[in-house]
Design a protein around this motif. Structure first.
Motif, PDB file in Angstrom:
ATOM      1  N   THR A 151       0.850  -1.191   0.000  1.00 28.27           N
ATOM      2  CA  THR A 151       0.000   0.000   0.000  1.00 28.27           C
ATOM      3  C   THR A 151       0.881   1.235   0.000  1.00 28.27           C
ATOM      4  O   THR A 151       2.033   1.183   0.438  1.00 28.27           O
ATOM      5  N   GLN A 152       0.338   2.334  -0.470  1.00 28.38           N
ATOM      6  CA  GLN A 152       1.085   3.591  -0.501  1.00 28.38           C
ATOM      7  C   GLN A 152       0.536   4.590   0.514  1.00 28.38           C
ATOM      8  O   GLN A 152       0.723   5.810   0.368  1.00 28.38           O
ATOM      9  N   LYS A 153      -0.119   4.087   1.556  1.00 26.83           N
ATOM     10  CA  LYS A 153      -0.664   4.937   2.615  1.00 26.83           C
ATOM     11  C   LYS A 153      -0.176   4.412   3.960  1.00 26.83           C
ATOM     12  O   LYS A 153      -0.813   3.563   4.576  1.00 26.83           O
ATOM     13  N   LEU A 154       0.982   4.920   4.382  1.00 24.10           N
ATOM     14  CA  LEU A 154       1.657   4.388   5.560  1.00 24.10           C
ATOM     15  C   LEU A 154       2.043   5.495   6.530  1.00 24.10           C
ATOM     16  O   LEU A 154       2.586   6.526   6.124  1.00 24.10           O
ATOM     17  N   TRP A 155       1.767   5.267   7.811  1.00 24.34           N
ATOM     18  CA  TRP A 155       2.166   6.170   8.880  1.00 24.34           C
ATOM     19  C   TRP A 155       2.890   5.352   9.943  1.00 24.34           C
ATOM     20  O   TRP A 155       2.447   4.241  10.293  1.00 24.34           O
ATOM     21  N   SER A 156       4.000   5.858  10.459  1.00 21.52           N
ATOM     22  CA  SER A 156       4.796   5.104  11.424  1.00 21.52           C
ATOM     23  C   SER A 156       5.284   6.021  12.543  1.00 21.52           C
ATOM     24  O   SER A 156       5.763   7.129  12.285  1.00 21.52           O
ATOM     25  N   ILE A 157       5.180   5.540  13.788  1.00 15.36           N
ATOM     26  CA  ILE A 157       5.538   6.316  14.974  1.00 15.36           C
ATOM     27  C   ILE A 157       6.678   5.617  15.719  1.00 15.36           C
ATOM     28  O   ILE A 157       6.641   4.399  15.919  1.00 15.36           O
ATOM     29  N   GLU A 158       7.659   6.385  16.151  1.00 17.27           N
ATOM     30  CA  GLU A 158       8.771   5.873  16.955  1.00 17.27           C
ATOM     31  C   GLU A 158       8.959   6.780  18.163  1.00 17.27           C
ATOM     32  O   GLU A 158       9.032   7.998  18.021  1.00 17.27           O
ATOM     33  N   ILE A 159       9.051   6.191  19.350  1.00 17.05           N
ATOM     34  CA  ILE A 159       9.147   6.978  20.576  1.00 17.05           C
ATOM     35  C   ILE A 159      10.571   7.434  20.902  1.00 17.05           C
ATOM     36  O   ILE A 159      10.771   8.413  21.618  1.00 17.05           O
ATOM     37  N   VAL A 160      11.581   6.749  20.364  1.00 18.98           N
ATOM     38  CA  VAL A 160      12.975   7.095  20.656  1.00 18.98           C
ATOM     39  C   VAL A 160      13.447   8.140  19.642  1.00 18.98           C
ATOM     40  O   VAL A 160      13.597   7.816  18.453  1.00 18.98           O
ATOM     41  N   PRO A 161      13.677   9.386  20.059  1.00 15.58           N
ATOM     42  CA  PRO A 161      13.994  10.445  19.093  1.00 15.58           C
ATOM     43  C   PRO A 161      15.202  10.139  18.208  1.00 15.58           C
ATOM     44  O   PRO A 161      15.147  10.366  16.991  1.00 15.58           O
ATOM     45  N   GLY A 162      16.280   9.644  18.801  1.00 11.70           N
ATOM     46  CA  GLY A 162      17.463   9.374  18.005  1.00 11.70           C
ATOM     47  C   GLY A 162      17.229   8.311  16.950  1.00 11.70           C
ATOM     48  O   GLY A 162      17.718   8.415  15.820  1.00 11.70           O
ATOM     49  N   LEU A 163      16.495   7.277  17.309  1.00 10.61           N
ATOM     50  CA  LEU A 163      16.191   6.209  16.359  1.00 10.61           C
ATOM     51  C   LEU A 163      15.230   6.704  15.281  1.00 10.61           C
ATOM     52  O   LEU A 163      15.409   6.397  14.097  1.00 10.61           O
ATOM     53  N   ALA A 164      14.227   7.481  15.680  1.00 11.88           N
ATOM     54  CA  ALA A 164      13.286   8.034  14.702  1.00 11.88           C
ATOM     55  C   ALA A 164      14.007   8.901  13.680  1.00 11.88           C
ATOM     56  O   ALA A 164      13.745   8.812  12.468  1.00 11.88           O
ATOM     57  N   SER A 165      14.930   9.726  14.150  1.00  9.58           N
ATOM     58  CA  SER A 165      15.686  10.603  13.258  1.00  9.58           C
ATOM     59  C   SER A 165      16.582   9.809  12.322  1.00  9.58           C
ATOM     60  O   SER A 165      16.660  10.096  11.119  1.00  9.58           O
TER      61      SER A 165
END
Length: 279
Positions: A151-165
């Motif tokens: 699919t081309q409709k994806l949202w992803s959340i990461e709580i660790v700022p360094g890892l998310a960046s």
């Protein structure tokens, strides 16, 4: 799962290392690699995706193992696995282990889940083209990369700022290298327990971290008849559940649960965040 200690040097940005591929042919729905024969697959991927034959061979061998264990259920999911360069989502020192059937440390006290577990979770969530999908726990970035072929409709959340960046930078680098499908992945830093309310509702939700209950905010953000796949249980002893949200004629909501690994314990890093202080 062991949350191993690591040296500061082990968390070096994956984005600082060059990608192996320089993708000559962008992904589109009609782009299909050979699914049944190793040499044909490797040759096709070299010609069409510019990837390293060493890792392509390892990918196909692990793919055959996943097929034998019935971890990939449809042709679309098989293609997704074969097109996703897992070697790009592990630490450089672990690239030769990218397709191993065990957890790998990715720094920040986190790890990348084995291919078979990710494959079956992907199959269980039954993504169709156009589905809106929310991932809880971006982590290495591999899971959403895998989903981008479905699919081309994806949202992803990461709580660790360094890892998310770091993972966002990795996606951006890979997009520049030709993996334009990853541009469909929207990411942000935040507490995944509360979902992504401004983008809700979602057809599917997949959690890549464990918790001892199904978070009510995630269930609320799931559409009627939507599917959530989530590891549920005490730390280190989760079961991966497929959760289907049902709405009856009286508009009452009920939840159907099933264990996608038939009762097998699958350990995950725990879902962290503010909910731990509630109640």
């Amino acid at each position: 799962m062991d949350r191993r200690d690591f040296l500061v040097g082990a968390t070096a940005s994956l984005a600082s290392f060059p990608a192996f591929a320089d993708v000559p042919k962008s992904f589109r729905p009609g782009l299909w690699p050979p699914l049944d024969e190793r040499n044909a697959f490797v040759a096709w991927m070299q010609a069409n995706r510019g990837e390293d034959p060493l890792y392509l061979g390892q990918r196909f061998e692990r793919y055959q193992e996943l097929l034998s264990l019935q971890d990939l259920w449809t042709r679309a999911e098989r293609r997704a696995f074969l097109l996703t360069p897992r070697e790009e989502f592990v630490r450089p020192i672990d690239r030769d282990q990218a397709y191993a059937g065990h957890y790998l440390d990715i720094g920040f006290g986190m790890s990348i889940t084995p291919p078979g577990t990710m494959g079956r979770m992907t199959s269980a969530i039954a993504i169709r083209p156009g589905d809106k999908v929310l991932e809880i726990g971006t982590g290495s970035g591999y899971q959403s990369a895998l989903l981008s072929y479905l699919t081309q409709k994806l949202w992803s959340i990461e709580i660790v700022p360094g890892l998310a960046s770091r993972t966002r930078a990795l996606y951006d680098r890979l997009i520049e290298q030709g993996y334009r499908e990853y541009a469909a992945i929207a990411t942000r830093t935040g507490d995944g327990y509360y979902g992504w309310e401004s983008e809700a509702p979602f057809d599917k939700i997949i959690a890549t971290c464990g918790i001892d209950h199904i978070p009510p905010p995630l269930l609320q953000q799931l559409k009627p008849n939507g599917i959530m796949v989530i590891p549920v249980g005490p730390p280190g002893a989760q079961h991966i559940l497929k959760v289907v949200k049902k709405t009856g004629e009286d508009h009452a909501i009920r939840v159907e649960r099933s264990d996608i690994f038939g009762g097998k314990i699958i350990p995950f890093v725990p879902l962290s965040g503010g909910h731990q202080d509630e109640g």
